[in-house]
Design a protein around this motif. Structure first.
Motif, mmCIF file in Angstrom:
data_model
loop_
_atom_site.group_PDB
_atom_site.id
_atom_site.type_symbol
_atom_site.label_atom_id
_atom_site.label_comp_id
_atom_site.label_asym_id
_atom_site.label_seq_id
_atom_site.Cartn_x
_atom_site.Cartn_y
_atom_site.Cartn_z
ATOM 1 N N GLU A 54 0.789 -1.120 -0.009
ATOM 2 C CA GLU A 54 0.087 -0.151 -0.047
ATOM 3 C C GLU A 54 0.903 1.207 0.015
ATOM 4 N N THR A 64 -3.792 10.309 -3.377
ATOM 5 C CA THR A 64 -3.885 8.996 -3.932
ATOM 6 C C THR A 64 -3.485 7.878 -2.973
ATOM 7 N N TYR A 65 -4.359 6.984 -2.792
ATOM 8 C CA TYR A 65 -4.322 5.960 -1.735
ATOM 9 C C TYR A 65 -4.188 4.493 -2.732
ATOM 10 N N ARG A 66 -3.207 3.759 -2.827
ATOM 11 C CA ARG A 66 -3.196 2.524 -3.726
ATOM 12 C C ARG A 66 -2.836 1.185 -2.885
ATOM 13 N N ASN A 68 -2.257 -2.942 -3.441
ATOM 14 C CA ASN A 68 -2.114 -4.090 -4.177
ATOM 15 C C ASN A 68 -2.599 -5.069 -3.523
ATOM 16 N N ILE A 78 -4.719 -4.004 -8.195
ATOM 17 C CA ILE A 78 -4.355 -2.688 -8.047
ATOM 18 C C ILE A 78 -5.609 -1.721 -7.548
ATOM 19 N N VAL A 80 -7.177 1.630 -6.412
ATOM 20 C CA VAL A 80 -6.812 3.370 -6.281
ATOM 21 C C VAL A 80 -7.975 3.994 -5.921
ATOM 22 N N GLN A 82 -8.653 7.983 -5.396
ATOM 23 C CA GLN A 82 -8.091 9.463 -5.572
ATOM 24 C C GLN A 82 -8.772 10.693 -5.575
#
Length: 95
Positions: A54, A64-66, A68, A78, A80, A82
């Motif tokens: 993360e 942005t928060y990502r 996997n 993934i 995402v 945003q």
């Protein structure tokens, strides 16, 4: 994109979130003078999957928060979440 929204004349504190069948994710931002002045509180919960990585980054125009993720060894991807300031409009989306 699975969710996409626009909010005109955005200001104050916002919780940006999205709930998918596998992952609920969220973070908070504070907006003043059409800029993101702070971002915090990134958080997720999962059902039937594992988060393998993360990241959370932000600046005055975008947060942005990502994540996997992997679901029972069969599906991976993934996720995402945003928030972007476009002038005084807050644009939020998830994929």
């Amino acid at each position: 994109m699975i969710w996409d929204s626009y909010y005109n004349n955005a200001s104050g504190t916002w919780t940006i979130y999205y709930n998918s069948p596998f992952i609920y994710r969220e973070f908070k931002i504070k907006i003043a003078n059409s800029l993101i002045t702070s971002a915090w509180g990134q958080n997720y919960t999962t059902i039937g999957c594992t988060v393998t990585n993360e990241s959370f980054i932000w600046n005055s125009k975008q947060a942005t928060y990502r994540l996997n993720y992997e679901s029972m060894g069969m599906t991976s991807g993934i996720a995402v979440l945003q928030a972007t300031m476009e002038g005084s409009t807050l644009h939020t989306y998830a994929n």
